[in-house]
Enzyme design. Structure first.
Site, PDB file in Angstrom:
ATOM      1  N   ARG A   1      11.852  -2.506  10.866  1.00 45.69           N
ATOM      2  CA  ARG A   1      10.803  -1.926  11.674  1.00 45.69           C
ATOM      3  C   ARG A   1      10.629  -3.022  12.851  1.00 45.69           C
ATOM      4  NH1 ARG A   1       5.491  -0.214   8.354  1.00 45.69           N
ATOM      5  NH2 ARG A   1       4.615  -1.527   9.951  1.00 45.69           N
TER       6      ARG A   1
ATOM      7  N   LYS B   1       0.830  -1.291  -0.090  1.00 46.15           N
ATOM      8  CA  LYS B   1      -0.028  -0.086  -0.070  1.00 46.15           C
ATOM      9  C   LYS B   1       0.874   1.313   0.024  1.00 46.15           C
ATOM     10  CE  LYS B   1      -1.961  -1.159   3.961  1.00 46.15           C
ATOM     11  NZ  LYS B   1      -1.296  -2.583   4.259  1.00 46.15           N
TER      12      LYS B   1
ATOM     13  N   ARG C   1      -0.106  -9.440  13.630  1.00 41.26           N
ATOM     14  CA  ARG C   1      -0.542  -8.271  12.705  1.00 41.26           C
ATOM     15  C   ARG C   1      -1.324  -8.814  11.429  1.00 41.26           C
ATOM     16  NH1 ARG C   1       4.350  -6.097  10.627  1.00 41.26           N
ATOM     17  NH2 ARG C   1       3.604  -4.527   9.276  1.00 41.26           N
TER      18      ARG C   1
ATOM     19  N   ARG D   1      -8.956   0.914   9.698  1.00 40.55           N
ATOM     20  CA  ARG D   1      -8.390  -0.615  10.095  1.00 40.55           C
ATOM     21  C   ARG D   1      -9.541  -1.519  10.965  1.00 40.55           C
ATOM     22  NH1 ARG D   1      -2.625   0.267   9.273  1.00 40.55           N
ATOM     23  NH2 ARG D   1      -1.686  -1.687   9.390  1.00 40.55           N
TER      24      ARG D   1
END
Ligand code: ADP
Ligand code: ADP
Ligand code: ZN
Length: 209
Positions: free
Chosen positions: A155, A13, A166, A88
């Site tokens: 990250r 994205k 996630r 989300r």
């Protein structure tokens, strides 16, 4: 044009949004980028969200909605936006509908195996947030951002355990948005599996650009 980019972590994205801003001429607004800059600046918001984000869980709806509402009230967002990583959850989508109506929602479709391949090789610029990949999109100079010369890093939430978390969070809380927006007639599916140039083509085709 007011666009929402929906899709699992690692779908591409952010990478596509960075390319799409030149096509649609609206700002790219990524809640993940905003949170990571707040963490880097050690602001009150950053201190509040750091541990949550590192573990792969979601920041609470109220905090996130307030942040996006404020961002969308700024001058540059009046002509439109690409919202990347927001909404989300269903409550976030319902709240957004009260202060802004998106024109289209792009659903980046990709299997888990590809997501894992992309997330495990992702590198991000500490300074400007640009995305790289150790195999598919290497910076020209090792470990330095092409755009700003900043240091690229892994990250904390791209480590194995947080990735698993996630994906679970995506399935439970974010995937229901696909039906939510399909029922409203706003959803456009984009095949996110091929290389970036091909995905840009799929994106343009979906929007009729
Ligand atoms: P990804 O690359 O997984 O799509 P992002 O950069 O969009 O990740 O987001 C990183 C993290 O920031 C998320 O895992 C979550 O902790 C937090 N975050 C970002 N956007 C939201 C949101 N809309 N609601 C709650 N938390 C969010
Ligand atoms: P998201 O914002 O959906 O979490 P990113 O844009 O950060 O996803 O992309 C995740 C990783 O995959 C990054 O390392 C990026 O360089 C890489 N990537 C993005 N799109 C593609 C693509 N079409 N093909 C191969 N790798 C990609
Ligand atoms: Zn940079």
């Amino acid at each position: 044009m007011k666009l929402i980019f929906l899709g699992p972590p690692g779908a591409g994205k952010g990478t596509l949004a960075a390319k799409a801003v030149d096509l649609v001429k609206v700002p790219h607004i990524s809640t993940g980028v905003i949170f990571r800059s707040a963490i880097a600046a050690q602001s009150p918001l950053g201190r509040k969200v750091k541990a949550i984000i590192d573990s792969g869980k979601l920041v609470d709806d109220d905090t996130t909605i307030e942040l996006v509402k404020e961002r969308l009230s700024q001058g540059d967002a009046q002509k439109g936006y690409i919202l990347d990583g927001f909404p989300r959850t269903i409550p976030q989508a319902e709240a957004l509908a009260e202060f802004s109506s998106a024109d289209k929602v792009l659903n980046f479709d990709i299997p888990d195996a590809k997501v894992l391949e992309r997330l495990s090789g992702r590198r991000v610029c500490k300074k400007c947030g640009a995305n790289y990949h150790v195999l598919f999109n290497k910076p020209k100079k090792e470990s330095l951002c092409d755009a700003c010369g900043g240091e690229v890093y892994i990250r904390e939430d791209d480590k194995e355990e947080a990735i698993r978390k996630r994906l679970e969070v995506y399935r439970d809380q974010t995937a229901p948005l696909i039906d939510f927006y399909r029922k409203k007639g706003l959803l456009l599916d984009v095949d996110a599996r091929p290389g970036t140039d091909e995905v840009v083509k799929n994106f343009k085709q979906a929007l009729g650009l």
